[in-house]
Design a protein around this motif. Structure first.
Motif, PDB file in Angstrom:
ATOM      1  N   ARG A  16       0.838  -1.215   0.000  1.00 45.34           N
ATOM      2  CA  ARG A  16       0.000   0.000   0.000  1.00 45.34           C
ATOM      3  C   ARG A  16       0.869   1.260   0.000  1.00 45.34           C
ATOM      4  NH1 ARG A  16      -4.661   1.027  -1.933  1.00 45.34           N
ATOM      5  NH2 ARG A  16      -5.542  -0.801  -0.954  1.00 45.34           N
ATOM      6  N   LYS A  17       1.968   1.255   0.763  1.00 46.98           N
ATOM      7  CA  LYS A  17       2.862   2.421   0.780  1.00 46.98           C
ATOM      8  C   LYS A  17       3.468   2.652  -0.595  1.00 46.98           C
ATOM      9  CE  LYS A  17       4.063   2.228   5.656  1.00 46.98           C
ATOM     10  NZ  LYS A  17       5.102   1.917   6.645  1.00 46.98           N
ATOM     11  N   VAL A  18       3.837   1.591  -1.274  1.00 48.67           N
ATOM     12  CA  VAL A  18       4.396   1.713  -2.618  1.00 48.67           C
ATOM     13  C   VAL A  18       3.306   2.199  -3.579  1.00 48.67           C
ATOM     14  CG1 VAL A  18       5.443   0.458  -4.539  1.00 48.67           C
ATOM     15  CG2 VAL A  18       6.180  -0.014  -2.195  1.00 48.67           C
ATOM     16  N   TRP A  19       2.118   1.621  -3.483  1.00 54.30           N
ATOM     17  CA  TRP A  19       0.982   2.019  -4.312  1.00 54.30           C
ATOM     18  C   TRP A  19       0.722   3.525  -4.189  1.00 54.30           C
ATOM     19  CZ3 TRP A  19      -2.258   0.390  -8.018  1.00 54.30           C
ATOM     20  CH2 TRP A  19      -3.480   1.036  -8.162  1.00 54.30           C
ATOM     21  N   ASN A  20       0.800   4.039  -2.981  1.00 57.39           N
ATOM     22  CA  ASN A  20       0.515   5.457  -2.742  1.00 57.39           C
ATOM     23  C   ASN A  20       1.530   6.396  -3.391  1.00 57.39           C
ATOM     24  OD1 ASN A  20      -1.870   5.015  -1.367  1.00 57.39           O
ATOM     25  ND2 ASN A  20      -0.868   4.904   0.622  1.00 57.39           N
ATOM     26  N   LYS A  21       2.638   5.851  -3.881  1.00 64.87           N
ATOM     27  CA  LYS A  21       3.618   6.667  -4.607  1.00 64.87           C
ATOM     28  C   LYS A  21       3.168   6.936  -6.046  1.00 64.87           C
ATOM     29  CE  LYS A  21       8.031   5.632  -2.606  1.00 64.87           C
ATOM     30  NZ  LYS A  21       9.319   4.998  -2.886  1.00 64.87           N
ATOM     31  N   ALA A  22       2.244   6.135  -6.542  1.00 61.36           N
ATOM     32  CA  ALA A  22       1.752   6.323  -7.909  1.00 61.36           C
ATOM     33  C   ALA A  22       0.850   7.549  -7.965  1.00 61.36           C
ATOM     34  CB  ALA A  22       0.998   5.074  -8.364  1.00 61.36           C
ATOM     35  N   ALA A  23       0.784   8.160  -9.129  1.00 60.75           N
ATOM     36  CA  ALA A  23      -0.020   9.373  -9.331  1.00 60.75           C
ATOM     37  C   ALA A  23      -1.509   9.052  -9.290  1.00 60.75           C
ATOM     38  CB  ALA A  23       0.339  10.008 -10.667  1.00 60.75           C
ATOM     39  N   LEU A  24      -2.268  10.013  -8.805  1.00 58.25           N
ATOM     40  CA  LEU A  24      -3.720   9.871  -8.777  1.00 58.25           C
ATOM     41  C   LEU A  24      -4.257   9.880 -10.207  1.00 58.25           C
ATOM     42  CD1 LEU A  24      -4.545  12.358  -5.894  1.00 58.25           C
ATOM     43  CD2 LEU A  24      -4.348   9.871  -5.754  1.00 58.25           C
ATOM     44  N   LEU A  25      -5.334   9.164 -10.410  1.00 55.90           N
ATOM     45  CA  LEU A  25      -6.021   9.142 -11.691  1.00 55.90           C
ATOM     46  C   LEU A  25      -7.309   9.927 -11.500  1.00 55.90           C
ATOM     47  CD1 LEU A  25      -5.998   8.052 -14.588  1.00 55.90           C
ATOM     48  CD2 LEU A  25      -7.159   6.013 -13.740  1.00 55.90           C
ATOM     49  N   GLN A  26      -7.322  11.137 -12.021  1.00 60.71           N
ATOM     50  CA  GLN A  26      -8.426  12.065 -11.771  1.00 60.71           C
ATOM     51  C   GLN A  26      -9.778  11.432 -12.086  1.00 60.71           C
ATOM     52  OE1 GLN A  26      -7.855  15.852 -13.623  1.00 60.71           O
ATOM     53  NE2 GLN A  26      -9.694  16.713 -12.749  1.00 60.71           N
ATOM     54  N   GLY A  27     -10.712  11.596 -11.139  1.00 60.43           N
ATOM     55  CA  GLY A  27     -12.064  11.095 -11.316  1.00 60.43           C
ATOM     56  C   GLY A  27     -12.246   9.635 -10.920  1.00 60.43           C
ATOM     57  N   HIS A  28     -11.181   9.007 -10.394  1.00 56.02           N
ATOM     58  CA  HIS A  28     -11.241   7.594 -10.006  1.00 56.02           C
ATOM     59  C   HIS A  28     -10.772   7.424  -8.566  1.00 56.02           C
ATOM     60  CE1 HIS A  28     -12.081   6.213 -14.086  1.00 56.02           C
ATOM     61  NE2 HIS A  28     -11.228   7.156 -14.476  1.00 56.02           N
ATOM     62  N   PRO A  29     -11.310   6.428  -7.850  1.00 54.58           N
ATOM     63  CA  PRO A  29     -10.903   6.207  -6.462  1.00 54.58           C
ATOM     64  C   PRO A  29      -9.397   5.905  -6.358  1.00 54.58           C
ATOM     65  CG  PRO A  29     -12.817   4.849  -7.036  1.00 54.58           C
ATOM     66  CD  PRO A  29     -12.318   5.468  -8.301  1.00 54.58           C
ATOM     67  N   PRO A  30      -8.671   6.661  -5.533  1.00 53.94           N
ATOM     68  CA  PRO A  30      -7.212   6.485  -5.447  1.00 53.94           C
ATOM     69  C   PRO A  30      -6.772   5.162  -4.835  1.00 53.94           C
ATOM     70  CG  PRO A  30      -7.963   8.042  -3.801  1.00 53.94           C
ATOM     71  CD  PRO A  30      -9.150   7.731  -4.673  1.00 53.94           C
ATOM     72  N   ASP A  31      -7.657   4.491  -4.121  1.00 53.66           N
ATOM     73  CA  ASP A  31      -7.285   3.199  -3.545  1.00 53.66           C
ATOM     74  C   ASP A  31      -7.442   2.060  -4.555  1.00 53.66           C
ATOM     75  OD1 ASP A  31     -10.064   3.686  -3.383  1.00 53.66           O
ATOM     76  OD2 ASP A  31     -10.308   2.216  -1.784  1.00 53.66           O
ATOM     77  N   ILE A  32      -7.997   2.362  -5.738  1.00 52.34           N
ATOM     78  CA  ILE A  32      -8.216   1.337  -6.763  1.00 52.34           C
ATOM     79  C   ILE A  32      -7.442   1.630  -8.045  1.00 52.34           C
ATOM     80  CG2 ILE A  32      -9.958   0.218  -8.216  1.00 52.34           C
ATOM     81  CD1 ILE A  32     -11.977   0.809  -5.956  1.00 52.34           C
ATOM     82  N   TRP A  33      -7.427   2.891  -8.465  1.00 50.98           N
ATOM     83  CA  TRP A  33      -6.806   3.270  -9.727  1.00 50.98           C
ATOM     84  C   TRP A  33      -5.706   4.301  -9.509  1.00 50.98           C
ATOM     85  CZ3 TRP A  33      -8.031   0.574 -13.945  1.00 50.98           C
ATOM     86  CH2 TRP A  33      -9.256  -0.071 -13.984  1.00 50.98           C
ATOM     87  N   ARG A  34      -4.592   4.146 -10.225  1.00 54.29           N
ATOM     88  CA  ARG A  34      -3.470   5.089 -10.180  1.00 54.29           C
ATOM     89  C   ARG A  34      -2.757   5.073 -11.524  1.00 54.29           C
ATOM     90  NH1 ARG A  34      -1.661   7.621  -5.010  1.00 54.29           N
ATOM     91  NH2 ARG A  34      -3.280   6.983  -3.565  1.00 54.29           N
ATOM     92  N   ARG A  35      -1.750   5.938 -11.633  1.00 55.98           N
ATOM     93  CA  ARG A  35      -0.847   5.952 -12.794  1.00 55.98           C
ATOM     94  C   ARG A  35       0.581   5.758 -12.294  1.00 55.98           C
ATOM     95  NH1 ARG A  35      -2.834   7.493 -17.687  1.00 55.98           N
ATOM     96  NH2 ARG A  35      -4.772   8.677 -17.666  1.00 55.98           N
ATOM     97  N   ASP A  36       1.343   4.934 -13.007  1.00 59.77           N
ATOM     98  CA  ASP A  36       2.746   4.761 -12.633  1.00 59.77           C
ATOM     99  C   ASP A  36       3.570   5.943 -13.155  1.00 59.77           C
ATOM    100  OD1 ASP A  36       3.289   4.294 -15.352  1.00 59.77           O
ATOM    101  OD2 ASP A  36       3.815   2.187 -15.075  1.00 59.77           O
ATOM    102  N   MET A  37       4.876   5.922 -12.944  1.00 66.32           N
ATOM    103  CA  MET A  37       5.746   7.036 -13.332  1.00 66.32           C
ATOM    104  C   MET A  37       5.765   7.287 -14.835  1.00 66.32           C
ATOM    105  SD  MET A  37       8.994   6.653 -10.712  1.00 66.32           S
ATOM    106  CE  MET A  37       9.537   5.118 -11.436  1.00 66.32           C
ATOM    107  N   GLN A  38       5.408   6.276 -15.614  1.00 69.19           N
ATOM    108  CA  GLN A  38       5.381   6.412 -17.076  1.00 69.19           C
ATOM    109  C   GLN A  38       4.007   6.847 -17.581  1.00 69.19           C
ATOM    110  OE1 GLN A  38       8.192   6.043 -18.882  1.00 69.19           O
ATOM    111  NE2 GLN A  38       9.203   5.736 -16.928  1.00 69.19           N
ATOM    112  N   GLY A  39       3.054   7.011 -16.662  1.00 69.23           N
ATOM    113  CA  GLY A  39       1.704   7.417 -17.044  1.00 69.23           C
ATOM    114  C   GLY A  39       0.763   6.267 -17.352  1.00 69.23           C
ATOM    115  N   ASN A  40       1.234   5.031 -17.154  1.00 65.96           N
ATOM    116  CA  ASN A  40       0.394   3.861 -17.391  1.00 65.96           C
ATOM    117  C   ASN A  40      -0.633   3.712 -16.278  1.00 65.96           C
ATOM    118  OD1 ASN A  40       1.913   2.798 -19.713  1.00 65.96           O
ATOM    119  ND2 ASN A  40       3.523   2.501 -18.197  1.00 65.96           N
TER     120      ASN A  40
END
Length: 84
Positions: A16-40
């Motif tokens: 979870r701590k590592v997951w929280n380093k990923a960027a937020l995906l606007q309009g989506h729940p941050p505990d389920i969806w994120r973007r990695d450093m490459q934008g994926n």
């Protein structure tokens, strides 16, 4: 293999701590969806799922160590992202 982690050794808290380093995906729940450093786009439940287009893994950027608890060096990346 250096730079990778073993899913069986990670606690949910570390994951979870590592997951929280990923960027937020606007309009989506941050505990389920994120973007990695490459934008994926990545999905929490698709951890290490190579069959999912939203699969992700944890990359250890410290190539000198496979230590899984040093959060500073761990990053979430899309499962198809090549690693050094």
């Amino acid at each position: 293999m250096k730079g990778n982690t073993d899913k069986g050794k990670l606690t949910t808290g570390v994951k979870r701590k590592v997951w929280n380093k990923a960027a937020l995906l606007q309009g989506h729940p941050p505990d389920i969806w994120r973007r990695d450093m490459q934008g994926n786009v990545i999905h929490w439940q698709e951890y290490e799922n190579k069959e999912s287009k939203y699969g992700w893994k944890i990359h250890n950027a410290n190539l000198q160590s496979n230590e899984l608890t040093d959060i500073e060096y761990l990053h979430p990346v899309h499962i198809d992202t090549p690693q050094p």
